[in-house]
Motif scaffolding. Structure first.
Motif, mmCIF file in Angstrom:
data_model
loop_
_atom_site.group_PDB
_atom_site.id
_atom_site.type_symbol
_atom_site.label_atom_id
_atom_site.label_comp_id
_atom_site.label_asym_id
_atom_site.label_seq_id
_atom_site.Cartn_x
_atom_site.Cartn_y
_atom_site.Cartn_z
ATOM 1 N N VAL A 12 -11.087 2.956 -3.241
ATOM 2 C CA VAL A 12 -9.646 2.786 -3.452
ATOM 3 C C VAL A 12 -8.841 3.561 -2.415
ATOM 4 N N ARG A 13 -9.423 4.611 -1.857
ATOM 5 C CA ARG A 13 -8.693 5.418 -0.868
ATOM 6 C C ARG A 13 -8.363 4.641 0.404
ATOM 7 N N SER A 14 -9.027 3.523 0.636
ATOM 8 C CA SER A 14 -8.781 2.741 1.848
ATOM 9 C C SER A 14 -7.580 1.812 1.715
ATOM 10 N N PHE A 15 -7.046 1.659 0.498
ATOM 11 C CA PHE A 15 -5.901 0.786 0.278
ATOM 12 C C PHE A 15 -4.596 1.566 0.414
ATOM 13 N N THR A 16 -3.530 0.833 0.709
ATOM 14 C CA THR A 16 -2.213 1.470 0.789
ATOM 15 C C THR A 16 -1.462 1.375 -0.539
ATOM 16 N N ASN A 17 -1.667 0.280 -1.270
ATOM 17 C CA ASN A 17 -0.976 0.061 -2.536
ATOM 18 C C ASN A 17 -1.993 -0.193 -3.643
ATOM 19 N N LEU A 18 -1.780 0.448 -4.781
ATOM 20 C CA LEU A 18 -2.656 0.282 -5.936
ATOM 21 C C LEU A 18 -1.823 -0.175 -7.125
ATOM 22 N N TYR A 19 -2.162 -1.343 -7.684
ATOM 23 C CA TYR A 19 -1.446 -1.895 -8.825
ATOM 24 C C TYR A 19 -2.389 -1.944 -10.023
ATOM 25 N N LEU A 20 -1.999 -1.297 -11.110
ATOM 26 C CA LEU A 20 -2.797 -1.211 -12.326
ATOM 27 C C LEU A 20 -2.091 -1.998 -13.415
ATOM 28 N N ILE A 21 -2.717 -3.058 -13.902
ATOM 29 C CA ILE A 21 -2.085 -3.953 -14.872
ATOM 30 C C ILE A 21 -3.000 -4.070 -16.078
ATOM 31 N N CYS A 22 -2.494 -3.710 -17.259
ATOM 32 C CA CYS A 22 -3.356 -3.699 -18.436
ATOM 33 C C CYS A 22 -2.547 -3.996 -19.693
ATOM 34 N N SER A 23 -3.279 -4.315 -20.741
ATOM 35 C CA SER A 23 -2.669 -4.516 -22.053
ATOM 36 C C SER A 23 -3.516 -3.812 -23.088
ATOM 37 N N GLY A 24 -2.863 -3.311 -24.142
ATOM 38 C CA GLY A 24 -3.583 -2.682 -25.239
ATOM 39 C C GLY A 24 -4.485 -1.558 -24.786
ATOM 40 N N SER A 25 -5.723 -1.537 -25.315
ATOM 41 C CA SER A 25 -6.662 -0.470 -24.985
ATOM 42 C C SER A 25 -7.214 -0.589 -23.573
ATOM 43 N N GLY A 26 -6.813 -1.631 -22.839
ATOM 44 C CA GLY A 26 -7.181 -1.733 -21.434
ATOM 45 C C GLY A 26 -6.659 -0.589 -20.600
ATOM 46 N N ILE A 27 -5.741 0.191 -21.172
ATOM 47 C CA ILE A 27 -5.238 1.376 -20.478
ATOM 48 C C ILE A 27 -6.357 2.360 -20.176
ATOM 49 N N LEU A 57 -14.802 -2.688 6.300
ATOM 50 C CA LEU A 57 -13.345 -2.632 6.240
ATOM 51 C C LEU A 57 -12.873 -1.308 5.654
ATOM 52 N N ASP A 58 -13.538 -0.850 4.609
ATOM 53 C CA ASP A 58 -13.130 0.404 3.976
ATOM 54 C C ASP A 58 -13.364 1.597 4.906
ATOM 55 N N SER A 59 -14.520 1.618 5.544
ATOM 56 C CA SER A 59 -14.850 2.764 6.400
ATOM 57 C C SER A 59 -13.994 2.796 7.656
ATOM 58 N N SER A 60 -13.524 1.624 8.110
ATOM 59 C CA SER A 60 -12.707 1.585 9.323
ATOM 60 C C SER A 60 -11.355 2.245 9.126
ATOM 61 N N GLU A 61 -10.951 2.412 7.850
ATOM 62 C CA GLU A 61 -9.659 3.037 7.575
ATOM 63 C C GLU A 61 -9.714 4.555 7.714
ATOM 64 N N ASN A 62 -10.894 5.122 7.546
ATOM 65 C CA ASN A 62 -11.095 6.571 7.641
ATOM 66 C C ASN A 62 -10.284 7.371 6.635
ATOM 67 N N PHE A 63 -9.657 6.657 5.665
ATOM 68 C CA PHE A 63 -8.926 7.283 4.579
ATOM 69 C C PHE A 63 -7.778 8.171 5.050
ATOM 70 N N VAL A 64 -7.259 7.901 6.232
ATOM 71 C CA VAL A 64 -6.139 8.677 6.755
ATOM 72 C C VAL A 64 -5.084 7.681 7.207
ATOM 73 N N LEU A 65 -3.852 7.923 6.805
ATOM 74 C CA LEU A 65 -2.765 7.017 7.163
ATOM 75 C C LEU A 65 -2.435 7.166 8.637
ATOM 76 N N GLU A 66 -2.667 6.116 9.387
ATOM 77 C CA GLU A 66 -2.415 6.135 10.820
ATOM 78 C C GLU A 66 -1.542 4.951 11.205
ATOM 79 N N LYS A 67 -1.043 4.973 12.406
ATOM 80 C CA LYS A 67 -0.264 3.840 12.891
ATOM 81 C C LYS A 67 -1.179 2.641 13.077
ATOM 82 N N ARG A 68 -0.660 1.485 12.760
ATOM 83 C CA ARG A 68 -1.459 0.270 12.850
ATOM 84 C C ARG A 68 -1.705 -0.078 14.311
#
Length: 635
Positions: free
Chosen positions: A431-446, A79-90
Motif C-alpha cells: 500500500v505504501r506505493s500508492f498515492t491515494n487509499l480509499y477504504l469503503i465498507c459497510s457494517g462489520s466490514g470496518i 511496479l511497487d518496488s519502482s516507487e521506492n516508497f518515497v514521494l518524488e517528482k514524476r
C-alpha cells in the motif's frame, strides 16, 4: 481398465448381440479371425495408451494459467518496488524502464476494465456461479478447453466393446483424474498455487469449487460411456455381466459416490445454513474419495501418479500451515490456547479481545478461530486489527447471525478459551506505493478497512501516500461504538492530517427511521428535520435533530456505547449514499488503491465503479493505476 474382453457370454447377451455392417457379431464372433483383425485396427487407430496424453493436456492448460498469473504478480511487484516508497517528482523521460512501466499499467488497466466487473449478485450467487467477470472468464476457459479436448476427437466408442475401452470414457476419466491434484491443492488454507499467483485461499476457493465440479462432470461422462457401451451390445444382461466380471467396474463406484456427495454437501444453501455440517462431512468424504480413487485406478496408464503428487502437495501444504500459522508455530503460542475476553457492542455485535498472542499480521488479514468446547471442530474466519484499548492485543468484531456467532452472542460469556490459526489473506500489494487509499465498507466490514488507516495513517509523510479516505455505511448510530476507541485514537494522533484534509472519514447512518436517499434529498424524513449531508447532530428519536456547533469529541459516549457528539475530524451523514456517484466524484491521484469490505451489493457497486475508472488510466496521463482489493468470505 482391461483393454480386451475375451470371455464367453451367456445366451441372453447373445440375443442382444450387436451386429456390425460387415456382419460381425460383437459377442458371438469374439474368437473369429475377423474380430481379432478389427480389434487390432481399432487399437492402431485410437491407441489405448495414448489416452494418457489428455491428462497432460489438462495439466498444461492450468500450468499456463498459473504462469500468466505469476507473471502478473511479478509485474505488480516491479511496479511497487519502482516507487521506492518515497514521494518524488514524476519522471516523464521515455527510457526503456519508463516505457515498460507505462505499457504494464495500460495492460493492467485493460485487464481490470473487464475482470473487475461483477454480474447481478442475487441471481448468480443463488446458482453458485461467481459474480466476478474475471473469475468467470478463467473458469470458462478451463471448461471450454477440457470439453473440446474431450468431445471433439472421434470416435467416442469402438465398434465392439471387446476392441477396447471406449475412447471417450478413457479420455474423460483421464481428464478428471488430472484435475484431482489441483482440487486438493486449492483446498489448502496455505497452498502453493496461492503463493505463485499472489492470492489468498479465500479468493481461490471459488476455483477449488469449480475445479471439483468439472472433475465430477467428467467422472460421470467416464461412467456413462462404459454403461452405454455394455448396454448397447448386451442390454441389461451385458451390464450385469460386466459388473460381475470386471473388478474395475465395482471399484469405480465408491470414488464416484464420494465425489457426488462432496458436491451435494458443498451446495450454497448447505454451506450457508449448516456450514459446520458441511465442514465436517467435507473432510470425511474427501479422504474416502482419495483412498477409493487410488484403489480404482492403480496401476492403469500410470494415472495413480497424479494421486501420488496430490498427497505430496497436500501434506506439504498442511505441514507448512501448522508450522507457520497453526498450533505448531514456534513462540509463546506453540501448542497452546489463548483467552479471549468477550464484550457485547451495540446491536447484535460481539467484541473479542485476544491478549498475549505472538503473531505478526498485516491490515486486512484474518484468523481462523476455534473455541475449546463442544464446538472445537468448528473453524470460523474473522478479520483482526490492533486494539487501541489494549495495546498489543488483537481485536475481533463479530456480527451475531447464525450458528457459532449467534450462540456466542446469547451465551453471555465474558471470556472464552480459543485456538488461533493464522493470519491469512490480506492485500497482495504494498500500500505504501500508492498515492491515494480509499477504504469503503459497510457494517462489520470496518474491521477489514480500519486497520489500513491505523497502519498507514501515520506514514503519510514517509511514503508515497498523500491521501486516505474512509467511507463507512452503517445501519444505526450505535454501531459506531464498535470502533469508538480506535476512532478516538486516530483523531488524536492524526488530528493534523484530518484538519489538513489528507485523511477523511465519512460515516453514513442509514437506519430506516431516519435515512434518506442521496439521489432524492429532502428537508424532512419521518418527522425529523435535518440538513442534507450534515454532521455534528444531536440525535433524539422521535424529535427533531438539531445542529450543534460544539467542539466534536469522543468523550460523551454513554454506557451503552451511543454517541451523543462526534469529533470534528469525522463527518457524519444521515442518508444512504449512492456509491457509484460518490466514487465518480473522487479526485483520484496517480496511483489509487481501493479496499472494499461489506455486503455483496456494496462489493458489486464498488467493483463496477472501479472497473469504469480504468478508462481514466487511458485518458489521463497523470493517472497510472486504479487497483481494487475486496475482502471475501464466500466459501
Amino acid at each position: 481398465m482391461s483393454d480386451g474382453i475375451h470371455s464367453h457370454c451367456n445366451i441372453m447377451m447373445k440375443k442382444r448381440d450387436l451386429v456390425l455392417k460387415n456382419g460381425l457379431r460383437c459377442i458371438a464372433d469374439m474368437e473369429s479371425v475377423l474380430y481379432i483383425k478389427l480389434e487390432e485396427e481399432s487399437q492402431l487407430a485410437v491407441p489405448w495408451a495414448y489416452q494418457a496424453e489428455y491428462g497432460k493436456f489438462t495439466v498444461y492448460l492450468i500450468v499456463v494459467i498459473i504462469f500468466v498469473c505469476f507473471v502478473k504478480k511479478i509485474l505488480l511487484k516491479y511496479l511497487d518496488s519502482s516507487e521506492n516508497f518515497v514521494l518524488e517528482k514524476r519522471n516523464h523521460q521515455e527510457t526503456p524502464s519508463w516505457f515498460l512501466k507505462k505499457t504494464t499499467e495500460k495492460l493492467l488497466a485493460l485487464n481490470r476494465y473487464f475482470s473487475y466487473r461483477r454480474l447481478p449478485t442475487a441471481f448468480f450467487s443463488a446458482l453458485g456461479i461467481p459474480t466476478s467477470v474475471g473469475t468467470i472468464l478463467i473458469i470458462l476457459a478451463v471448461i471450454i478447453y477440457t470439453l473440446v479436448y474431450c468431445f471433439v476427437p472421434h470416435p467416442y466408442y469402438r465398434a465392439c466393446a471387446g476392441f477396447g475401452s471406449p475412447p471417450l470414457a478413457v479420455r474423460s476419466g483421464i481428464i478428471a483424474i488430472a484435475l484431482v491434484p489441483f482440487v486438493f491443492a486449492l483446498s489448502g488454507k496455505v497452498n502453493i498455487i496461492g503463493w505463485l499467483v499472489g492470492l489468498s485461499y479465500e479468493k481461490l476457493s471459488i476455483f477449488h469449487q469449480w475445479t471439483s465440479v468439472i472433475c465430477l462432470f467428467f467422472s460421470w461422462v467416464h461412467t456413462v460411456c462404459f454403461l452405454y457401451q455394455a448396454f448397447r451390445e448386451g442390454g441389461t444382461d451385458g451390464m450385469q455381466y460386466q459388473w460381475k466380471s470386471q473388478l474395475i467396474w465395482r471399484t469405480g463406484v465408491p470414488p464416484l459416490l464420494f465425489l457426488t456427495l462432496l458436491w451435494l454437501f458443498s451446495l450454497l444453501f448447505i454451506r450457508k445454513y449448516i456450514y459446520e455440517l458441511f465442514l465436517q462431512f467435507h473432510w470425511i468424504l474427501a479422504i474416502g474419495f482419495y483412498v477409493s480413487l487410488f484403489y480404482h485406478v492403480y496401476p492403469e496408464l500410470n494415472t495413480h501418479m497424479y494421486l501420488v503428487g496430490t498427497i505430496v502437495i497436500w501434506f506439504a501444504q498442511l505441514l507448512y500451515r501448522l508450522v507457520s500459522k497453526g498450533y505448531l508455530r514456534p513462540g509463546k503460542t506453540f501448542m497452546t490456547s489463548s483467552i479471549a475476553t468477550i464484550t457485547l457492542k451495540g446491536i447484535g455485535c460481539i467484541e473479542l479481545i485476544v491478549k498475549d498472542i505472538d503473531m505478526d499480521y498485516s491490515p486486512g488479514q484474518h484468523i481462523l478461530l476455534r473455541t475449546i468446547d463442544k464446538d472445537v471442530v468448528e473453524n470460523h474466519p474473522f478479520s483482526i486489527f490492533p486494539s487501541s484499548h489494549s495495546p498489543g492485543a488483537l481485536k475481533i468484531l463479530m456480527r451475531a447471525q447464525n450458528g457459532f456467532t449467534k450462540s456466542l452472542y446469547l451465551s453471555q460469556c465474558t471470556a472464552k478459551r480459543i485456538l488461533v490459526d493464522g493470519p491469512y489473506g490480506g492485500i497482495e500489494r504494498d500500500v505504501r506505493s500508492f498515492t491515494n487509499l480509499y477504504l469503503i465498507c459497510s457494517g462489520s466490514g470496518i474491521s477489514s478497512c480500519l486497520p489500513f488507516l491505523i497502519r498507514y495513517g501515520p506514514l503519510l509523510q514517509e511514503t508515497n501516500l498523500r491521501f486516505i479516505r474512509l467511507e463507512w455505511i452503517i445501519r444505526y448510530e450505535e454501531d459506531i461504538s464498535w470502533v469508538s476507541d480506535e476512532l478516538r485514537y486516530l483523531t488524536t494522533i492524526l488530528k493534523r492530517s484530518f484538519l489538513e484534509g489528507r485523511i477523511v472519514i465519512k460515516i453514513y447512518i442509514c437506519s430506516s427511521s431516519h435515512c434518506s436517499d442521496l439521489m432524492n434529498p429532502g428537508p424532512q424524513l419521518n418527522g425529523h428535520s435535518f440538513e442534507k449531508g450534515g454532521d455534528g447532530f444531536i440525535v433524539n428519536e422521535g424529535s427533531s435533530r438539531k445542529r450543534t456547533d460544539s467542539p466534536i469529541t469522543f468523550e460523551n459516549f454513554d454506557k451503552n456505547g451511543s454517541a451523543t457528539k462526534f469529533s470534528d475530524c469525522i463527518d457524519l451523514k444521515y442518508y444512504k449514499p449512492s456509491l457509484d456517484q460518490l466514487m465518480n466524484q473522487y479526485d483520484i491521484g496517480s496511483k489509487n488503491c481501493f479496499v472494499c469490505s461489506g455486503s455483496d451489493s456494496l462489493k458489486t457497486t464498488v467493483s463496477n465503479t472501479v472497473a469504469k475508472l480504468q478508462l481514466k488510466v487511458f485518458s489521463k496521463e497523470q493517472i497510472d493505476e486504479c487497483y481494487l482489493h475486496t475482502e471475501s468470505f464466500g466459501y
